[in-house]
Design an enzyme around this catalytic site. Sequence first.
Site, short mmCIF file in Angstrom:
data_model
loop_
_atom_site.label_atom_id
_atom_site.label_comp_id
_atom_site.label_asym_id
_atom_site.label_seq_id
_atom_site.Cartn_x
_atom_site.Cartn_y
_atom_site.Cartn_z
N ASP A 226 0.85 -1.20 0.00
CA ASP A 226 0.00 0.00 0.00
C ASP A 226 0.90 1.27 0.00
O ASP A 226 1.85 1.33 -0.76
CB ASP A 226 -0.96 -0.08 1.19
N TYR A 373 -3.02 11.02 3.02
CA TYR A 373 -3.69 11.19 1.72
C TYR A 373 -3.68 12.65 1.29
O TYR A 373 -3.40 12.96 0.14
CB TYR A 373 -5.14 10.67 1.80
N HIS A 432 -5.65 -7.15 -1.35
CA HIS A 432 -4.76 -6.02 -1.08
C HIS A 432 -3.98 -6.18 0.23
O HIS A 432 -2.88 -5.66 0.35
CB HIS A 432 -5.61 -4.75 -1.05
#
Lengths: 461, 461
Positions: A226, A373, A432
């Site tokens: 990730d 983010y 994931h």
Amino acid sequence: MAFKSIVLTSSLLLLVSITFYAIKFLHYSEVQKLENVYWGPGEPKQDDPEVRPFRIDLKENVLKDIHHRLNLSRPQIPPLEDTETQYGYSGKIMEEVMDFLKTEYNFKEQQKFLNTFPQFVTEVQGLKIHFLHVKPNVTDDVEVFPILMLHGWPSSVREYYGMIPEMVNPADGRKFVFEIVAPSLPGFGYSDAPSKKDCQGPEMALIFKNLMEKLGHRKFYVHGSDWGAVIGTHLSTLYPHQVIGFHSNFCISLANKSIFKILVGMVFPSLIFPEEFQHKWYPPMDTLRFFFSEAAYLLLQATKPDTIGVSLDQSLQGLIAFMFDKMSVGTDKDFVRFKDGGLPLKYNYTILFDNLIFYYWVPQKATTAARLYSQNLNYKIFQRGFYNNPVDKSVPCGCTVFAKEFLYFPEEVLRDTYRNLIHFTTHKDGGHFAGLEMPDVLVKDLLSFVEKTLPKTRRYF
Amino acid sequence: MAFKSIVLTSSLLLLVSITFYAIKFLHYSEVQKLENVYWGPGEPKQDDPEVRPFRIDLKENVLKDIHHRLNLSRPQIPPLEDTETQYGYSGKIMEEVMDFLKTEYNFKEQQKFLNTFPQFVTEVQGLKIHFLHVKPNVTDDVEVFPILMLHGWPSSVREYYGMIPEMVNPADGRKFVFEIVAPSLPGFGYSDAPSKKDCQGPEMALIFKNLMEKLGHRKFYVHGSDWGAVIGTHLSTLYPHQVIGFHSNFCISLANKSIFKILVGMVFPSLIFPEEFQHKWYPPMDTLRFFFSEAAYLLLQATKPDTIGVSLDQSLQGLIAFMFDKMSVGTDKDFVRFKDGGLPLKYNYTILFDNLIFYYWVPQKATTAARLYSQNLNYKIFQRGFYNNPVDKSVPCGCTVFAKEFLYFPEEVLRDTYRNLIHFTTHKDGGHFAGLEMPDVLVKDLLSFVEKTLPKTRRYF
């Protein structure tokens, strides 16, 4: 004819300018140098040179507060009739998972388990960085390679607990083991959050390079998943002579070349994507629909981390719904069809709560984690050109692709960034969060990558 | 020349087909008829024919729970250094507003105030619908017109409290007043939420037409803001012979014609937008950036209402941050530069908390309110063609544009939907929540619109 000449001349001009811009666009950028920025609060101070032992310590009042909150729950809103989790992590499942947390999850036992590996904190660029540091206990004839293991969101160092034992203990016939450094990203788990703006991926890469050097490792392997994969890639790009090899289960290439290829592939899939992976991008409308259905969390964290952070840091239930929703979709996007969001098919809830309770709730890091983010998904990061820097050919790279991973980049596209891609494997299962879901498979792949790098690696040690 | 002919022929063909599709695209759609769907849980049941009085009743244990939660707060996360609310409704402001709620907001007094207007509930299509029903007390020579007033998100009937007194009491020289019906939208406030999927804007319009008929009003005015404006427009489109006039402070036109014009205007602004409003759309990159910075809440509610709903329905703080963030930006997008998010410049916190506490928190409606987005922002709603239906010319329409409204549609574009637009005013101040921010100005505008409709309206009464 005059008309014909005009058409021909302008077509030629158009072609020349498109070629010119294409060449400029497709060309790699220059790698920039980074400064050792101070990320702590206020004026820069000298880092404490000490490396101090650390243990997770869930205080009695925090535990009491959690139990208190669990009993404070208002009734849950049932999902719309004839839907499962298509509209999100609904009240129906929340009842189940809250019940598990109340009656089955053993906070004290899990804390004990999470403290089984040695942990430390030390200051780097004004931030206290927390990390697992697991050294193998081996005889002289076994080689020990340091490895930096970087997690992402909504994960934590917990992702690597299932992989560590196999990595530090020499197996039959294997003549190398690892010394593992697995830090909590800045703003995650027990690491401090930056107090200042613009701590982007490359800046975090520098923090971790500095951490490794502080621990005495000038050269090391890097594994990332990730955001950890993104940061690990920046590290390999910026400091190639310190990375022995880079491995990841989330290899992406956002080099201009790759973006161009992916766009071509969306129109002519067979030119870019192998048959069995065409469904990952094609038809483009489905890809777009999936993106718009699932990317709202990302846009929210990228623009309003402090707003959603209030919900997640102040409400245990809000945090559970928000993170379990993404873990469900990340593990398998078809899980929206399951009443329970599918998570119990792949995990026991204990492992998911270890991650959520001990690395987000207890240290209250949901807001600062969400800011990753906002700091990294903006115009600036593309403008800086780091995504358009390839990893130097001196760094061997390995990518493993799990079947249900939501992003897919073909091997040939990955080579735009990972120019020395010596290892590329695909799996028929797994999503994931492979480190949590199938640590054995991921370890095996990592070991197999490292085997391939050995002829070169042995020169360093 | 052969070459020239090919170019000419293919250009001509292209032109013909573009024209063909343009004509088809720009043509209005046919208005579809709606069925009286049952939206309650399980099998359809007959609606209770009674209209029952209703009063907000904040139970002692709910109030105690609120105070309990206020004291349960964990420390707030401070914003990044040198930022105000650019990253959202930060911990710094949350401390202030939580403090206001703890020490200054008088729950009992505000409940008493909110109960000053008569309220009722009645069943429509399986849903209990809550509404204010305020009848004027007037002499025979004053005309009384019924009006349906529809709120949006994150608002409630509270939006109309400041407007009602002026509307029900005859002013000097004005010979008409209103009988006001202001319902809570399905899933909001004290109205039931649909248990079944696909209760879209047109379906809500039918619910409110049925409500008005149940109250004995076959013909009525409609005023709407935010989603209430969208629903009111659907109502005017579907049942034009029952709408005496439609007024709104959030007029938008999503007819194909309008979308085409807006796209043209983004390239050639002066063709579509008046000089003083060009900044609302131009440069397009700024518009896009604003959209991406502020629309994450919308995308999240459109795709994962149940996930974010857990945060908002279970965490009072989460609800405050999420909604106040939007109210701040909706009131003035430049408020992100203020440390306190700018809200105190335009409101007292009491009015904002009336709305949030009594219409979202107490009835626990954040999840079901968020679902309005998921049911209305999808492919289906555009496919159904309702946005491409104009309001019948028999319905006079009035639009008022406040200066800080985040969306702006020029008068000529609005005429694609509101074909009988007899009233269009612009204001130098005011934002998206005009009913809360400047009720006097909005009432004045509404009255002035109604004046213009009187010659025709008088025929009905």
